[in-house]
Scaffold this active site. Structure first.
Site, short mmCIF file in Angstrom:
data_model
loop_
_atom_site.label_atom_id
_atom_site.label_comp_id
_atom_site.label_asym_id
_atom_site.label_seq_id
_atom_site.Cartn_x
_atom_site.Cartn_y
_atom_site.Cartn_z
N GLY A 176 0.83 -1.19 0.00
CA GLY A 176 0.00 0.00 0.00
C GLY A 176 0.87 1.24 0.00
N ALA A 177 0.28 2.36 -0.42
CA ALA A 177 1.06 3.59 -0.55
C ALA A 177 0.41 4.76 0.18
CB ALA A 177 1.22 3.92 -2.03
N PRO A 179 -1.36 6.54 3.99
CA PRO A 179 -0.85 6.86 5.34
C PRO A 179 -0.61 5.63 6.21
CG PRO A 179 -2.74 8.24 4.80
CD PRO A 179 -2.62 7.26 3.70
N ALA A 181 0.11 2.50 5.37
CA ALA A 181 1.30 1.77 4.92
C ALA A 181 2.57 2.48 5.39
CB ALA A 181 1.29 1.65 3.39
N ARG A 200 2.05 0.14 -6.04
CA ARG A 200 1.66 -0.19 -7.41
C ARG A 200 2.17 0.82 -8.44
NH1 ARG A 200 -4.69 -1.29 -7.05
NH2 ARG A 200 -4.57 0.79 -6.17
N LEU A 312 -10.70 12.17 9.81
CA LEU A 312 -11.02 12.37 11.22
C LEU A 312 -11.07 13.85 11.61
CD1 LEU A 312 -11.39 11.42 14.11
CD2 LEU A 312 -8.95 11.07 14.27
N HIS A 440 12.66 32.27 16.88
CA HIS A 440 14.00 31.79 16.55
C HIS A 440 14.63 31.08 17.73
CE1 HIS A 440 17.54 31.85 14.08
NE2 HIS A 440 18.25 32.31 15.09
C1 FAD Z 1 -4.21 2.46 11.57
C2 FAD Z 1 -4.93 3.79 11.49
C3 FAD Z 1 -4.29 4.93 11.91
C4 FAD Z 1 -4.94 6.15 11.84
N1 FAD Z 1 -4.28 7.28 12.23
C5 FAD Z 1 -4.89 8.47 12.16
C6 FAD Z 1 -4.23 9.65 12.59
O1 FAD Z 1 -3.09 9.62 13.06
N2 FAD Z 1 -4.89 10.82 12.49
C7 FAD Z 1 -6.15 10.90 11.97
O2 FAD Z 1 -6.69 12.00 11.88
N3 FAD Z 1 -6.81 9.80 11.56
C8 FAD Z 1 -6.20 8.60 11.65
N4 FAD Z 1 -6.87 7.47 11.26
C9 FAD Z 1 -8.25 7.60 10.79
C10 FAD Z 1 -9.21 7.71 12.00
O3 FAD Z 1 -8.94 6.69 12.94
C11 FAD Z 1 -10.64 7.61 11.52
O4 FAD Z 1 -10.85 8.61 10.55
C12 FAD Z 1 -11.63 7.83 12.67
O5 FAD Z 1 -11.42 6.90 13.70
C13 FAD Z 1 -13.04 7.67 12.13
O6 FAD Z 1 -13.96 7.94 13.14
P1 FAD Z 1 -15.48 7.51 12.97
O7 FAD Z 1 -16.16 7.99 14.20
O8 FAD Z 1 -16.00 7.91 11.66
O9 FAD Z 1 -15.45 5.91 12.95
P2 FAD Z 1 -14.81 4.83 13.93
O10 FAD Z 1 -13.74 5.35 14.77
O11 FAD Z 1 -14.51 3.65 13.05
O12 FAD Z 1 -16.03 4.48 14.91
C14 FAD Z 1 -17.14 3.76 14.50
C15 FAD Z 1 -17.65 2.94 15.65
O13 FAD Z 1 -18.89 2.40 15.31
C16 FAD Z 1 -18.99 1.07 15.81
N5 FAD Z 1 -19.98 0.39 14.98
C17 FAD Z 1 -19.89 0.06 13.67
N6 FAD Z 1 -21.04 -0.49 13.24
C18 FAD Z 1 -21.88 -0.50 14.30
C19 FAD Z 1 -23.21 -0.93 14.50
N7 FAD Z 1 -23.93 -1.42 13.50
N8 FAD Z 1 -23.74 -0.83 15.74
C20 FAD Z 1 -23.02 -0.29 16.77
N9 FAD Z 1 -21.78 0.13 16.63
C21 FAD Z 1 -21.20 0.04 15.41
C22 FAD Z 1 -17.57 0.53 15.67
O14 FAD Z 1 -17.35 -0.54 16.56
C23 FAD Z 1 -16.75 1.76 16.02
O15 FAD Z 1 -16.41 1.82 17.37
C24 FAD Z 1 -6.26 6.23 11.34
C25 FAD Z 1 -6.92 5.06 10.95
C26 FAD Z 1 -6.27 3.85 11.03
C27 FAD Z 1 -7.00 2.60 10.61
N1 NAD Z 2 -2.18 10.03 10.05
C1 NAD Z 2 -3.38 9.99 9.50
O1 NAD Z 2 -4.09 10.96 9.39
C2 NAD Z 2 -3.86 8.69 9.07
C3 NAD Z 2 -3.11 7.58 9.33
C4 NAD Z 2 -3.58 6.38 8.89
C5 NAD Z 2 -4.78 6.32 8.23
N2 NAD Z 2 -5.49 7.42 8.00
C6 NAD Z 2 -6.74 7.37 7.24
O2 NAD Z 2 -7.19 6.04 7.14
C7 NAD Z 2 -7.70 5.81 5.84
C8 NAD Z 2 -7.13 4.57 5.25
O3 NAD Z 2 -5.73 4.68 5.02
P1 NAD Z 2 -4.99 3.71 4.01
O4 NAD Z 2 -3.57 4.11 3.97
O5 NAD Z 2 -5.31 2.28 4.27
O6 NAD Z 2 -5.78 3.96 2.70
P2 NAD Z 2 -5.57 4.87 1.40
O7 NAD Z 2 -6.81 4.66 0.63
O8 NAD Z 2 -5.11 6.22 1.72
O9 NAD Z 2 -4.35 4.14 0.66
C9 NAD Z 2 -4.44 2.84 0.18
C10 NAD Z 2 -3.30 2.60 -0.78
O10 NAD Z 2 -3.27 1.24 -1.16
C11 NAD Z 2 -3.08 1.15 -2.55
N3 NAD Z 2 -3.66 -0.11 -2.99
C12 NAD Z 2 -4.97 -0.41 -3.12
N4 NAD Z 2 -5.10 -1.71 -3.53
C13 NAD Z 2 -3.85 -2.21 -3.64
C14 NAD Z 2 -3.30 -3.47 -4.01
N5 NAD Z 2 -4.09 -4.51 -4.33
N6 NAD Z 2 -1.95 -3.61 -4.02
C15 NAD Z 2 -1.15 -2.59 -3.70
N7 NAD Z 2 -1.60 -1.38 -3.32
C16 NAD Z 2 -2.93 -1.19 -3.30
C17 NAD Z 2 -3.74 2.38 -3.11
O11 NAD Z 2 -3.21 2.69 -4.36
C18 NAD Z 2 -3.39 3.42 -2.05
O12 NAD Z 2 -2.15 3.99 -2.28
C19 NAD Z 2 -7.42 7.04 5.01
O13 NAD Z 2 -8.60 7.77 4.87
C20 NAD Z 2 -6.43 7.79 5.82
O14 NAD Z 2 -6.55 9.19 5.66
C21 NAD Z 2 -5.05 8.61 8.40
#
Ligand code: FAD
Ligand code: NAD
Length: 457
Positions: A176-177, A179, A181, A200, A312, A440
């Site tokens: 993946g490419a 955030p 990854a 890719r 987020l 500074h």
């Molecule tokens: C590995 C990773 C790292 C990330 N790092 C960052 C970062 O550094 N900075 C940043 O800004 N963003 C980051 N993100 C993205 C960020 O975490 C998400 O954008 C944010 O958590 C989304 O919030 P949300 O409330 O939309 O959903 P979620 O946080 O996914 O919350 C949804 C909740 O709904 C619950 N739920 C789902 N379906 C049901 C149902 N039917 N009934 C009851 N409950 C249900 C789930 O259990 C979950 O707790 C990251 C994401 C990942 C995966």
């Molecule tokens: N620091 C942050 O703010 C932070 C950190 C982590 C995640 N997030 C959020 O979580 C969400 C998910 O992040 P993400 O990095 O998984 O998704 P993304 O959609 O940003 O990136 C997925 C990447 O995987 C590649 N890809 C898709 N299919 C593939 C395949 N079969 N083989 C190889 N590469 C493939 C795509 O080209 C793309 O570059 C994003 O909305 C991101 O903004 C945010």
């Protein structure tokens, strides 16, 4: 089925977006219920931002260790204890879960544990009990995609399982490419895993400003991660000893891989909600379609966050704006432009605020855009053997050079961007930056010292 309880505001999903909106609504004395099927705090607290950022902080120590002798220290490094780190992480996440629960309870918000699905009348059924909201918010987030079409894809894990790893992997492959990854590969490599990143195309972060896309790709190429461009995984095989063999379409074979992590995007958790029963429309990728007030195609039902495909930073704010619009009679703020912001916890961190150059040109026209760029070595690296560049770029619009985008990569920029986010929200211009005090000696002063704007090529 009879409704067992009615609320002013019923929120399905206790993640970042749902929690923020529910807590804000309770400030205006609305009766609020939050339905959550797993742990409060959602992706962010349990398997996303928080564990990832802790992993980043953890791996940052290796940089200090690497540079310590340049600063006059003479230390002996005896190794890294992954189990100890994981235990501390789990304990902290648990603390945050408990604090979410406390916050909701202190605000008299009812927590309904269980998986919710919509009934035809817009009520939500959880464990055979129906709840109803005068207004309902869908904030159910998303889940990681696995490329099911690749044979053996199931031998890999997603970011959700990353913190359940028993042992720190000796050799890892991240696909993946985006955030996720970068954050995972960056931490693994810094902590000593032989890390291979498969992308890719030619660059990582292709949705980001070109400056960041190019700088972060270059940074990866010059660092400990082994980057493979224009590469597609063909199949994955599992050996008797549990290690993996990964084949790519161009003939590359990666052997003895301990952990394969798919970071190939996420999809919305809309599948089991019964949205069709209540007429809530989704786009072709399953994301819920909302208007500028977060209202779905069904009146009184709102949605925000990952389930709408938003970041987020915006969903938090949108959640509070929505609660104000619904329950605060004194709220008069009309819809305003919100500047999305993202920080990627990589080494060095990458930050993006507002529009990319490409988006700004599309929105305002090329002739309206002026760019300011700078590149320098932060003071910290002035006396170290290993150097890391910092790159900054401003995207300005119109004659007054209103700043509409800021993009940076470099040490410390993750803690720098918030102040500029406030300035952008207030409509700051480049001229106002020019007359701000440069603090500074910091890296952040460079952002107000940039001169000689250029037009996009
Ligand atoms: C590995 C990773 C790292 C990330 N790092 C960052 C970062 O550094 N900075 C940043 O800004 N963003 C980051 N993100 C993205 C960020 O975490 C998400 O954008 C944010 O958590 C989304 O919030 P949300 O409330 O939309 O959903 P979620 O946080 O996914 O919350 C949804 C909740 O709904 C619950 N739920 C789902 N379906 C049901 C149902 N039917 N009934 C009851 N409950 C249900 C789930 O259990 C979950 O707790 C990251 C994401 C990942 C995966
Ligand atoms: N620091 C942050 O703010 C932070 C950190 C982590 C995640 N997030 C959020 O979580 C969400 C998910 O992040 P993400 O990095 O998984 O998704 P993304 O959609 O940003 O990136 C997925 C990447 O995987 C590649 N890809 C898709 N299919 C593939 C395949 N079969 N083989 C190889 N590469 C493939 C795509 O080209 C793309 O570059 C994003 O909305 C991101 O903004 C945010």
């Amino acid at each position: 089925m009879n409704v067992v309880k009615e609320f002013d505001y019923l929120v399905i999903g206790g993640g970042s977006g749902g929690m923020a909106s529910a807590l804000c609504a309770s400030e205006f004395n609305a009766s609020v219920g939050v339905i959550e099927s797993k742990c409060l705090g959602g992706i962010c607290i349990n398997v996303g931002c928080i564990p990832n950022k802790l992993m980043y902080h953890c791996s940052s120590h290796t940089q200090f260790i690497r540079n310590n002798s340049d600063y006059g220290f003479d230390l002996t490094f005896n190794g890294f204890n992954f189990q100890k780190f994981k235990k501390s992480c789990y304990a902290y996440v648990k603390e945050l879960n408990e604090s979410c629960e406390k916050d909701l309870k202190n605000s008299m918000i009812e927590i309904i544990n269980g998986f919710g699905t919509f009934d035809v009348d817009g009520g939500i059924i959880v464990d055979e009990k129906k709840y109803k909201g005068k207004y309902t918010l869908i904030a159910v987030g998303g889940k990681p995609k696995l490329p099911a079409e690749i044979p053996g894809a199931e031998f890999g894990i997603s970011s959700d399982q990353f913190f359940q790893l028993q042992n720190f992997p000796k050799k890892s492959v991240v696909v993946g490419a985006g955030p996720i990854a970068l954050e995972i590969a960056g931490a693994l490599a810094a902590l000593g895993s032989e890390t291979h990143l498969l992308i890719r195309e030619k660059h990582v972060l292709r949705n980001f400003d070109q400056s960041l896309m190019e700088a972060s790709t270059e940074c990866i190429e010059n660092g400990p991660i082994k980057l493979y461009k224009n590469t597609n995984v063909e199949k994955v095989e599992k050996n008797f000893d549990g290690t993996l063999k990964i084949f790519t379409k161009d003939g590359l074979i990666l052997e003895n891989v301990n952990t394969l992590i798919w970071a190939v995007g996420r999809s919305p958790s809309t599948k089991s909600l019964n949205l069709d029963k209540i007429g809530v429309k989704t786009n072709s990728d399953g994301y819920i379609i909302v208007d500028e007030s977060q209202e779905t195609s069904t009146s009184g039902i709102f949605a925000l966050g990952d389930v709408c495909g938003e970041t987020l930073s915006l969903s938090h704010l949108r959640g509070r704006l929505l609660a104000n619009r619904l329950f605060n009679p004194k709220f008069t703020l009309k819809n305003c432009i919100l500047h999305a912001a993202t920080i990627i916890s990589f080494h060095p961190p990458i930050g993006s605020l507002g529009l990319t150059e490409f988006e700004a040109i599309k929105k305002y026209g090329k002739e309206q855009i002026t760019l300011y760029k700078c590149k320098f070595i932060p003071l910290y690296f002035g006396i170290t053997f290993y150097k890391e560049k910092c790159i900054m770029k401003l995207v300005c619009e119109g004659e007054n050079e209103k700043i509409v985008g800021i993009h940076m990569i470099g040490r410390g920029i993750d803690e720098m961007l918030q102040g500029f986010a406030v300035a952008l929200q207030m409509g700051v211009t480049k001229k106002e930056f020019n007359f701000s005090v440069p603090i500074h000696p910091t890296s952040s002063e460079e952002i107000v010292l940039m001169r000689n704007g250029v037009k996009p090529e």
